[in-house]
Design a protein around this motif. Structure first.
Motif, PDB file in Angstrom:
ATOM      1  N   LYS A  38      16.115  -9.029 -33.220  1.00 46.02           N
ATOM      2  CA  LYS A  38      16.116  -7.623 -32.763  1.00 46.02           C
ATOM      3  C   LYS A  38      15.869  -6.660 -33.923  1.00 46.02           C
ATOM      4  CE  LYS A  38      20.179  -8.046 -30.830  1.00 46.02           C
ATOM      5  NZ  LYS A  38      20.358  -9.480 -31.097  1.00 46.02           N
ATOM      6  N   THR A  39      16.499  -6.900 -35.043  1.00 43.04           N
ATOM      7  CA  THR A  39      16.306  -6.013 -36.187  1.00 43.04           C
ATOM      8  C   THR A  39      14.920  -6.203 -36.790  1.00 43.04           C
ATOM      9  OG1 THR A  39      18.681  -5.958 -36.613  1.00 43.04           O
ATOM     10  CG2 THR A  39      17.247  -5.272 -38.417  1.00 43.04           C
ATOM     11  N   HIS A  40      14.377  -7.411 -36.740  1.00 47.32           N
ATOM     12  CA  HIS A  40      13.021  -7.631 -37.256  1.00 47.32           C
ATOM     13  C   HIS A  40      11.989  -6.879 -36.423  1.00 47.32           C
ATOM     14  CE1 HIS A  40      14.839 -11.005 -39.504  1.00 47.32           C
ATOM     15  NE2 HIS A  40      13.940 -10.634 -40.392  1.00 47.32           N
ATOM     16  N   ILE A  41      12.128  -6.935 -35.121  1.00 45.09           N
ATOM     17  CA  ILE A  41      11.158  -6.196 -34.302  1.00 45.09           C
ATOM     18  C   ILE A  41      11.318  -4.690 -34.532  1.00 45.09           C
ATOM     19  CG2 ILE A  41      12.338  -5.902 -32.066  1.00 45.09           C
ATOM     20  CD1 ILE A  41       9.529  -7.117 -30.970  1.00 45.09           C
ATOM     21  N   THR A  42      12.555  -4.251 -34.777  1.00 44.12           N
ATOM     22  CA  THR A  42      12.797  -2.843 -35.105  1.00 44.12           C
ATOM     23  C   THR A  42      12.096  -2.471 -36.411  1.00 44.12           C
ATOM     24  OG1 THR A  42      14.904  -2.834 -33.930  1.00 44.12           O
ATOM     25  CG2 THR A  42      14.596  -1.137 -35.616  1.00 44.12           C
TER      26      THR A  42
END
Length: 151
Positions: A38-42
């Motif tokens: 989730k943080t990577h896609i963010t």
């Protein structure tokens, strides 16, 4: 739309493409288990918005604000929110109904607060295909996110 990614770089790239097409007022709701990306896609979305700041998960702050890109970015992590009143106390409505782009990690925890129009980004581990393989599901709620067909 379903996409299979084999590594972090591909996850970042999908995020970047979303960020490049993002418009003022867009809301991206991220759902996925711990460690799905989730943080990577963010980070990818932020790159697509030309945000120059280092993106970190706002686990203890609830929201991080970034204003170095072409649009303001509000990055929420509601994992530790126990009561919807907590999210209202930080001015949630003011953020998501602003001209910025809002990304909400663990959006399923506050479903009742999410507006009718948003882009759902669901990330699932695909361990049967490899340790880093993920399925990213993009589902548009509202016509404003029709641009995902071009991702």
């Amino acid at each position: 739309m379903e996409l299979i990614v084999n590594n972090v770089e591909e996850t970042l790239e999908i995020g970047r493409k979303i960020g490049e097409k993002a418009n003022s007022g867009d809301i991206f709701c991220l759902i996925g288990d711990l460690g799905t990306g989730k943080t990577h896609i963010t980070k990818g979305i932020a790159k697509g918005l030309n945000v120059s700041d280092n993106i970190t998960s706002p686990t203890f702050n609830i929201v991080n604000e970034y204003d170095s890109g072409r649009l303001k970015l509000y990055h929420f992590d509601v994992y530790r929110v126990n009561d919807p009143d907590e999210i209202y106390a930080i001015g949630f409505d003011e953020y998501i109904f602003s001209d910025g782009v809002s990304i909400i990690e663990w959006a399923n925890y506050i479903e009742e607060l999410i507006p009718e129009e948003y882009l759902l980004i669901k990330i699932e581990k695909q361990l049967h295909l490899g340790d880093n393989v993920r399925k990213i599901i993009l589902e548009s709620f509202g016509k404003r996110y029709n641009y995902i067909k071009e991702i």
